[in-house]
Design a protein around this motif. Structure first.
Motif, mmCIF file in Angstrom:
data_model
loop_
_atom_site.group_PDB
_atom_site.id
_atom_site.type_symbol
_atom_site.label_atom_id
_atom_site.label_comp_id
_atom_site.label_asym_id
_atom_site.label_seq_id
_atom_site.Cartn_x
_atom_site.Cartn_y
_atom_site.Cartn_z
ATOM 1 N N HIS A 73 -13.943 1.209 8.733
ATOM 2 C CA HIS A 73 -12.675 0.487 7.872
ATOM 3 C C HIS A 73 -11.665 2.164 7.224
ATOM 4 C CE1 HIS A 73 -10.044 -2.423 4.929
ATOM 5 N NE2 HIS A 73 -9.386 -1.196 5.712
ATOM 6 N N HIS A 115 -6.061 2.255 -0.234
ATOM 7 C CA HIS A 115 -7.390 2.227 0.549
ATOM 8 C C HIS A 115 -8.288 2.921 -0.683
ATOM 9 C CE1 HIS A 115 -6.194 1.481 4.656
ATOM 10 N NE2 HIS A 115 -6.998 0.257 4.577
ATOM 11 N N ASP A 120 -7.122 -6.789 1.305
ATOM 12 C CA ASP A 120 -6.296 -5.894 1.633
ATOM 13 C C ASP A 120 -6.109 -6.386 3.542
ATOM 14 O OD1 ASP A 120 -5.391 -4.815 5.234
ATOM 15 O OD2 ASP A 120 -7.408 -2.608 4.333
ATOM 16 N N HIS A 165 -7.449 -5.666 10.592
ATOM 17 C CA HIS A 165 -8.731 -4.265 10.507
ATOM 18 C C HIS A 165 -9.657 -4.498 9.815
ATOM 19 C CE1 HIS A 165 -6.135 -0.699 8.801
ATOM 20 N NE2 HIS A 165 -7.077 -1.199 7.415
ATOM 21 N N TRP A 216 -0.738 -6.038 2.300
ATOM 22 C CA TRP A 216 -1.322 -5.807 0.912
ATOM 23 C C TRP A 216 -0.845 -6.517 -0.046
ATOM 24 C CZ3 TRP A 216 -5.342 -2.324 1.221
ATOM 25 C CH2 TRP A 216 -5.270 -1.174 1.720
#
Ligand code: MN
Length: 194
Positions: A28, A75, A159, A163, A125
């Motif tokens: 990630h 992120h 998130d 992934h 998100w």
């Protein structure tokens, strides 16, 4: 020319286990986020975004530049908000009071946050943000969107791109989201709220 760099994790690769495995974290952070950083650095060359701060790019850009800048901002906030798992992990002080004032209780807030994260269709998100008056709001943002595009101050995010959890939780998105509460670093969230 400004170059964006990969956010440095404030904890070791296995610090968030078993909720986020070292393997998930390494893909990630080291592959997905690194990819967005590389893409953005290539895309902004020779554009007006070349010397712009990240948040401003997210508020002003569109297309591939927005997508990659948005994912970097998302992120950086996401990876920056975690710490080693803690029992009875909860906010304190002013932030706790604001959550109770807005949602009735911390439990009710958590339930709504997870419910909106689980219900979000596709990739995106779920966010807790503050408005200009310090009021709190939960929003769903699809793909690379960020609450700064709505004039909100982002505080906390989960998130829900696959992934983020598929190696550890497969299709069980709600289980993953519920597990994340144990590793939220509420001191970081309170600092963002100040
Ligand atoms: Mn992600």
């Amino acid at each position: 020319m400004s170059t964006f760099t990969l956010y440095e994790l404030p904890y070791s690769a296995n610090a968030l286990e078993p909720i986020i495995s070292a393997q998930t974290l390494s893909f990630h952070h080291g592959k997905h986020l690194q990819g967005y950083v590389n893409n953005l650095n290539n895309l902004i060359v020779g554009t007006p975004y070349e010397n712009m701060p990240l948040e401003e790019i997210v508020r002003k850009a569109d297309g591939g530049i927005l997508n990659n800048a948005g994912q970097i901002l998302n992120h950086n906030l996401y990876f920056g908000q975690f710490a080693v798992s803690k029992e009875d992990n909860a906010p304190k002080g002013k932030l706790a009071e604001a959550i109770i004032a807005q949602f009735g209780s911390f439990d009710a807030f958590q339930a709504e946050f997870v419910s909106k994260g689980t219900a979000l269709f596709g990739s995106g998100w779920v966010w807790l943000s503050a408005d200009a008056e310090g009021g709190l709001v939960i929003t769903q943002e699809t793909n690379a969107a960020n609450p700064v595009q709505r004039g909100l101050k982002p505080l906390l995010t989960f998130d829900v791109w696959e992934h983020a959890y598929y190696l550890d939780y497969q299709n069980r998105r709600a289980d993953h989201l519920n597990a994340l509460w144990a590793i939220v670093n509420w001191d970081v969230i309170a600092e963002r709220y100040r």
